[in-house]
Design a protein around this motif. Structure first.
Motif, PDB file in Angstrom:
ATOM      1  N   ARG A  18       5.088  -8.610  -5.735  1.00 46.81           N
ATOM      2  CA  ARG A  18       5.826  -9.817  -5.395  1.00 46.81           C
ATOM      3  C   ARG A  18       6.852 -10.148  -6.480  1.00 46.81           C
ATOM      4  O   ARG A  18       6.840  -9.608  -7.573  1.00 46.81           O
ATOM      5  CB  ARG A  18       4.856 -10.967  -5.199  1.00 46.81           C
ATOM      6  CG  ARG A  18       4.253 -11.455  -6.494  1.00 46.81           C
ATOM      7  CD  ARG A  18       3.464 -12.688  -6.257  1.00 46.81           C
ATOM      8  NE  ARG A  18       2.108 -12.366  -5.825  1.00 46.81           N
ATOM      9  CZ  ARG A  18       1.302 -13.256  -5.270  1.00 46.81           C
ATOM     10  NH1 ARG A  18       1.722 -14.461  -5.033  1.00 46.81           N
ATOM     11  NH2 ARG A  18       0.080 -12.938  -4.944  1.00 46.81           N
ATOM     12  N   ILE A  20       7.982 -12.008  -9.311  1.00 48.20           N
ATOM     13  CA  ILE A  20       7.342 -12.823 -10.337  1.00 48.20           C
ATOM     14  C   ILE A  20       8.432 -13.540 -11.124  1.00 48.20           C
ATOM     15  O   ILE A  20       9.348 -12.919 -11.638  1.00 48.20           O
ATOM     16  CB  ILE A  20       6.517 -11.951 -11.295  1.00 48.20           C
ATOM     17  CG1 ILE A  20       5.429 -11.207 -10.530  1.00 48.20           C
ATOM     18  CG2 ILE A  20       5.911 -12.795 -12.403  1.00 48.20           C
ATOM     19  CD1 ILE A  20       4.428 -12.100  -9.845  1.00 48.20           C
ATOM     20  N   PRO A  21       8.350 -14.867 -11.172  1.00 53.19           N
ATOM     21  CA  PRO A  21       9.398 -15.591 -11.899  1.00 53.19           C
ATOM     22  C   PRO A  21       9.355 -15.266 -13.388  1.00 53.19           C
ATOM     23  O   PRO A  21       8.285 -15.105 -13.964  1.00 53.19           O
ATOM     24  CB  PRO A  21       9.049 -17.056 -11.654  1.00 53.19           C
ATOM     25  CG  PRO A  21       7.613 -17.065 -11.280  1.00 53.19           C
ATOM     26  CD  PRO A  21       7.332 -15.752 -10.627  1.00 53.19           C
TER      27      PRO A  21
ATOM     28  N   GLU B 437      -2.692 -11.114 -10.095  1.00 47.94           N
ATOM     29  CA  GLU B 437      -2.412 -11.371  -8.680  1.00 47.94           C
ATOM     30  C   GLU B 437      -3.333 -12.471  -8.145  1.00 47.94           C
ATOM     31  O   GLU B 437      -2.897 -13.389  -7.468  1.00 47.94           O
ATOM     32  CB  GLU B 437      -2.648 -10.087  -7.862  1.00 47.94           C
ATOM     33  CG  GLU B 437      -1.605  -9.016  -8.080  1.00 47.94           C
ATOM     34  CD  GLU B 437      -0.258  -9.422  -7.497  1.00 47.94           C
ATOM     35  OE1 GLU B 437      -0.251 -10.014  -6.397  1.00 47.94           O
ATOM     36  OE2 GLU B 437       0.770  -9.174  -8.143  1.00 47.94           O
ATOM     37  N   PHE B 440      -2.288 -15.831  -9.394  1.00 45.59           N
ATOM     38  CA  PHE B 440      -1.148 -16.364  -8.644  1.00 45.59           C
ATOM     39  C   PHE B 440      -1.616 -16.945  -7.312  1.00 45.59           C
ATOM     40  O   PHE B 440      -1.138 -17.985  -6.867  1.00 45.59           O
ATOM     41  CB  PHE B 440      -0.110 -15.265  -8.408  1.00 45.59           C
ATOM     42  CG  PHE B 440       0.737 -14.984  -9.610  1.00 45.59           C
ATOM     43  CD1 PHE B 440       1.542 -15.982 -10.151  1.00 45.59           C
ATOM     44  CD2 PHE B 440       0.734 -13.749 -10.216  1.00 45.59           C
ATOM     45  CE1 PHE B 440       2.332 -15.736 -11.263  1.00 45.59           C
ATOM     46  CE2 PHE B 440       1.511 -13.498 -11.334  1.00 45.59           C
ATOM     47  CZ  PHE B 440       2.305 -14.489 -11.855  1.00 45.59           C
ATOM     48  N   GLU B 441      -2.559 -16.263  -6.713  1.00 44.13           N
ATOM     49  CA  GLU B 441      -3.100 -16.726  -5.437  1.00 44.13           C
ATOM     50  C   GLU B 441      -3.737 -18.107  -5.595  1.00 44.13           C
ATOM     51  O   GLU B 441      -3.539 -18.996  -4.775  1.00 44.13           O
ATOM     52  CB  GLU B 441      -4.163 -15.722  -4.990  1.00 44.13           C
ATOM     53  CG  GLU B 441      -4.366 -15.619  -3.504  1.00 44.13           C
ATOM     54  CD  GLU B 441      -5.338 -14.476  -3.232  1.00 44.13           C
ATOM     55  OE1 GLU B 441      -6.491 -14.777  -2.919  1.00 44.13           O
ATOM     56  OE2 GLU B 441      -4.939 -13.295  -3.388  1.00 44.13           O
ATOM     57  N   GLU B 450       4.481 -20.583  -9.053  1.00 42.47           N
ATOM     58  CA  GLU B 450       4.045 -19.391  -9.777  1.00 42.47           C
ATOM     59  C   GLU B 450       4.462 -19.403 -11.235  1.00 42.47           C
ATOM     60  O   GLU B 450       3.797 -18.815 -12.082  1.00 42.47           O
ATOM     61  CB  GLU B 450       4.609 -18.145  -9.097  1.00 42.47           C
ATOM     62  CG  GLU B 450       3.980 -17.888  -7.748  1.00 42.47           C
ATOM     63  CD  GLU B 450       4.376 -16.542  -7.190  1.00 42.47           C
ATOM     64  OE1 GLU B 450       5.418 -16.027  -7.630  1.00 42.47           O
ATOM     65  OE2 GLU B 450       3.650 -16.031  -6.349  1.00 42.47           O
TER      66      GLU B 450
END
Lengths: 395, 574
Positions: A18, A20-21, B437, B440-441, B450
């Motif tokens: 994804r 990612i900032p 991951e 983040f979820e 995020e």
């Protein structure tokens, strides 16, 4: 903070599927640094301390002051920038020290017979040897000085001598060594001893303090007993006792002495900090997620007390530099072939009677400058790291 | 009761266009109060209501001239008119004459406002000596009178007590006695009851109302809690972000609020008589395009007989020992013989006043405290008897969210580190990447962006931090979540958001909660069952609707009757 950074993805973007900032937040150290930067006195002190550190790094690596032991000037070469011709202190110093015949003669002779300096340089190798015994019978007090000179003559004579300067910008000591270089070399010794001993004491104090404060119970009792024994003996006596037991003199000995006796203050502080933090909710939360004792002690609590450690370290450095000076001054410190501020002050003690003030001035000035700057830096550090001020910068 | 709608003479204090800024550093200035105007009428109670950061306390300090001079700026042009002159720019010496004599103040924390090394009598007499010139026996006599007036039992004895020998409620009474010692015309009360238990809060509120009437004072009452305001205020000023959103008589504010923010404040606090599926939040009212809150239908709460039991606590006891004398030890029973059952996917509310042992129950159940006796059966196995290694796998399944989100997150860790550490310890996720991951979820689950992953806790507000704490628990996929006063430190609007989040997570993951709180309205909202504790003992346990409707024990009845009811027109007109 940095301790467990390895366990985590880099702030500069893990390569995930994804987006990612990208973001790097200023940590508390960064914020503290920013506050320190805003503190003018603190920054000036920091520059001075940094300059000293650069200086001793250069001298330790031999880039400067490597030849500090070379006798570049005449004995007790007076300090002046303008040169020997307009030397006002020369005659004064000579008359004040009329007793030391050969030295005065050399000085006088040299200043008069300037054109044949190279001849004198050749002669000078023999001169003290000849003059020494002759005058030794007449003037008793300088006999040991002459012996010293003779002793050092072996090394001095090995290399072909060049002309000795009559004056040096910062003066010369009794063997004609450049006081400036000597001070730089002395700084190296004193600051190195101070920092190394402070690191040792901080390591011992922090570790024991963390153990005592975190574990509590009998561990705390035992360590406290140990601490009380150490702190109940007068500090200087303890140092003298250890110095007497260890016998051999050397830099590592004095570092060991200072480190082993100086950990008590930081032990007490860190123990109190750990006792306080142990009950904090974030430590309880760490316990709830199953973090082990060691993890809680060193990964969770330690970063939160590290500012105390840093400030204490800084205070200890100042204290140990002063302690080294006192020990060397008293003759318990570094060996005679190593120069430190303390041994310079020790020499200056006798020189002062003769009116030779420049070695004392150089050592004192260097020490005063560094110690003052270091103390001010410690204050600035404490202000910058004080969590109580965090709210002001936070929002 | 006073007439709230009587003709007003000239007000006691007029605040006009007050602006206060704080210097943060060399370049940044924060505007705390942005040009507000209001009047404090004579002989009435004005409530200044707002959430944290609204500028309400700064306003009070500005009136007293107590703002820290080194970093605060009171902008010229603003006026604080008292007794016909502007006191905003007066020198400190002049202000000191006003403070204590004409205007006095009581603070939130009585423990820190009283000097612990002097007796309360000495501190009272000092006020009388400084402002009234009373000395010796006269001062002492007046002090005893004052203590009696504020309801300290046996005042001639208590006058020689030190603050530490008094309870929190009594300390606050002493503070009030000091504040009214010189018969001030204006009493400023800054969150005077926030640190107190609900029963004590009720007494203190009654005392302030009584004194206000008796001494013909004006009271400026500062609070975040509209329910408290409804009981004592004649007029209300609602503030947000340094601005006044709405002001008017209490009746108008409560019955017909005009401003969206006021409406939201009134609605987002849980009420005893309703239990919507979602609590309304500020955004429901403030954001453009929203027209009132959704999901206002009632949520069913309660435990059915068929619900499986996940945690069965039997005769749990916990004692603390304090050293006494040389060898003696004194036992203090924090929890004695408490038994209860927690049903899967349900919430057990645990209420009681401070010192009732409710937090100790929570900590003992998850072995953060070692129990003195009893059993905690988790799916039939006694977790108290397990070895540390055996317990490790259960540790993951019981997690706790603490009260203070400012203290429960390690300030030196980034949020990413905070979230991935539990997974690292319990071996969840094979690689660092996988754990990130998952983190983040979880951030998405609790509604944080995020980018939070890379930030430090101090960059977040209280509510956001509590979300991070919740996310940290969720990373372990627990079965039981103990919420120890988890929303008590939050503003009402944020509290509503976190309560909604907890309810959503319960629906999604079938979590079981032990919800510990002193706030009975919140407990009523979130709980299926409620357990009342007092002095370490279980007083009463019943379904949450049942216990509020028909409390059986006198202690429960007393507790419930002390809940601030908010605006009650019937009581007012009486």
């Amino acid at each position: 903070m940095s301790t467990n950074a390895a366990a985590l993805p880099r702030a500069h973007g893990p390569k995930g599927p994804r987006e990612i900032p990208q973001h790097v937040s200023p940590g508390l150290w960064t914020l503290a640094w920013r506050r320190l930067r805003a503190d003018r006195v603190g920054m000036v002190s920091l520059y001075i301390v940094a300059a000293f550190l650069v200086l001793i790094a250069l001298s330790a690596s031999g880039l400067i002051a490597r030849d500090w032991a070379r006798e570049v000037g005449v004995n007790y070469a007076p300090p002046t920038f303008v040169g020997p011709d307009e030397n006002a202190t020369g005659p004064g110093a000579a008359s004040a020290t009329a007793a030391e015949g050969p030295t005065e003669a050399t000085t006088f002779k040299s200043s008069v017979v300037d054109p044949i300096g190279d001849v004198i340089a050749e002669l000078r190798g023999e001169k003290p040897a000849d003059a020494g015994p002759a005058s030794g019978g007449v003037v008793d007090p300088l006999a040991d000085v002459m012996k010293d000179i003779q002793a050092s003559k072996g090394t001095a004579a090995a290399a072909p001598e060049e002309a000795r300067a009559l004056t040096l910008p910062f003066g010369g000591d009794k063997w004609g060594r450049d006081v400036l270089k000597k001070t730089i070399k002395g700084s190296e010794t004193s600051i190195f001893v101070g920092i190394a001993a402070a690191l040792l004491a901080t390591a011992i104090g922090t570790l024991l303090g963390a153990l005592a404060g975190y574990a509590g119970g009998w561990v705390d009792d035992a360590l406290n007993w140990f601490y009380n024994v150490f702190s109940s003996i007068p500090y200087l006596l303890l140092i003298l006792a250890v110095a007497a037991v260890l016998q051999q003199k050397g830099m590592s000995t004095i570092i060991l002495i200072l480190g082993l006796t100086g950990w008590t203050g930081i032990f007490r502080l860190i123990r109190a900090e750990y006792m306080k933090h142990k009950g904090r909710e974030y430590v309880q939360a760490a316990s709830a997620i199953g973090a082990s004792n060691a993890r809680r002690m060193f990964m969770h609590i330690f970063p939160n007390v590290s500012h105390v450690v840093l400030v204490q370290l800084s205070i200890l450095v100042v204290g140990f530099i002063k302690a080294e000076v006192i020990l060397s001054f008293l003759g318990f410190g570094v060996p005679v072939d190593v120069v430190s501020w303390g041994s310079m002050l020790n020499e200056a003690q006798n020189e002062l009677i003769l009116g030779k003030w420049w070695q004392l001035a150089a050592a004192t000035a260097a020490m005063a400058l560094l110690v003052t700057a270091f103390s001010l830096l410690t204050d600035a550090l404490r202000d910058a790291l004080d969590p109580k001020l965090k709210g002001l910068a936070g929002h | 009761m006073k007439q709230t709608d009587r003709m007003e003479g000239d007000p006691l204090v007029s605040v006009r266009n007050l602006r206060v800024s704080f210097r943060l550093d060399r370049h940044n200035v924060f505007d705390a109060v942005r040009g507000i105007s209001f009047d404090i009428p004579r002989n009435e109670t004005l409530a200044l209501v707002g959430e944290s950061g609204s500028g309400k306390s700064v306003t009070a300090l500005a009136i007293l001239g107590l703002l820290p001079p080194e970093n605060s700026i009171v902008h010229p042009g603003g006026e604080i008119v008292y007794g016909g002159r502007n006191v905003a720019g007066l020198p400190q010496r002049e202000l000191r004459k006003l403070r204590g004599a004409d205007i006095s103040m009581i603070f939130q924390e009585p423990m820190t406002s009283l000097n612990p090394v002097f007796t309360v009598g000495y501190q009272l007499e000092e006020v009388l000596r400084l402002h009234r010139g009373l000395k010796g026996a006269a001062a002492r006599k007046r002090s005893i009178e004052l203590l009696e007036e504020v309801g300290i039992p046996d005042p001639s004895f208590k006058i020689d007590a030190f603050p530490s020998q008094m309870s929190g409620g009594q300390q606050q009474r002493v503070m009030i006695a000091m504040a009214i010692a010189c018969e001030p015309k204006l009493l400023i009360a800054d969150e005077p009851t926030t640190a107190l238990d609900v029963t004590i809060q009720k007494q203190i509120l009654e005392l302030i109302a009584q004194l206000q009437r008796r001494h013909q004072m004006s009271v400026l009452f500062i609070t975040h809690d509209l329910a408290v305001v409804g009981e004592i205020a004649d007029r209300v000023v609602v503030m947000r972000n340094g601005e006044i959103r709405e002001q008017g008589p209490a009746k108008a504010i409560f019955e017909a609020p005009q401003d969206a923010y006021t409406k939201a404040l009134l609605q987002c606090r849980p009420r005893l008589d309703r239990r919507p599926t979602r609590l309304p939040v500020i955004d429901d009212y403030m954001a453009a395009g929203h027209h009132g809150p959704a999901h206002m239908e009632e949520r069913a709460r309660g435990v059915a007989a068929a619900d499986p039991v996940i945690l069965d606590v039997r005769n749990l006891s916990k004692s603390f020992w304090s050293r006494e004398g040389l060898f003696g030890k004194r036992e203090f029973k924090a929890v004695s013989n408490v038994s209860f059952r927690l049903h899967k996917g349900r919430t057990l509310g645990l209420v009681g006043e401070s010192g009732s042992g409710k937090t100790t129950v929570g900590l003992t159940v998850m072995r953060l405290h070692e129990a003195t006796g009893g059993e905690v059966l988790f799916e039939g196995k006694d977790i108290l008897k397990m070895s540390e290694a055996e317990f490790m796998s259960y540790k993951r399944r019981i997690q706790i969210i603490f009260q203070n989100p400012y203290a429960s997150l390690n300030p030196r860790f980034t949020v990413g580190q905070i979230l991935t550490e539990p997974m690292l310890i319990h071996g969840i996720g094979a690689t660092t990447q996988e754990r990130a991951e998952l983190a983040f979820e979880m951030l998405a689950k609790v509604g944080l962006p995020e980018v939070s992953f890379y930030k430090y806790p101090h960059e977040f507000s209280g509510g956001q931090r509590q979300r991070i704490a919740i996310a940290r628990c969720l990373t372990l996929k627990p079965d039981i979540l103990i919420c120890d006063e988890s929303v008590s430190a939050l503003d009402v609007s944020v509290q509503a958001q976190v309560l909604n989040l907890l309810a959503d997570l319960q629906d999604e993951f079938k979590l079981s909660y032990i919800f510990i709180s002193h706030d009975l309205a919140v407990v009523k909202y979130i709980s299926d069952e409620v357990m009342v504790m007092s002095d370490g003992e279980l007083v009463e346990m019943a379904g949450s609707d049942e216990i509020y409707r028909a409390p059986k024990q006198p202690y429960t009845q007393r507790l419930l009757s002390a809940i601030p009811r908010g605006w009650q027109p019937a009581a007012r007109s009486a």
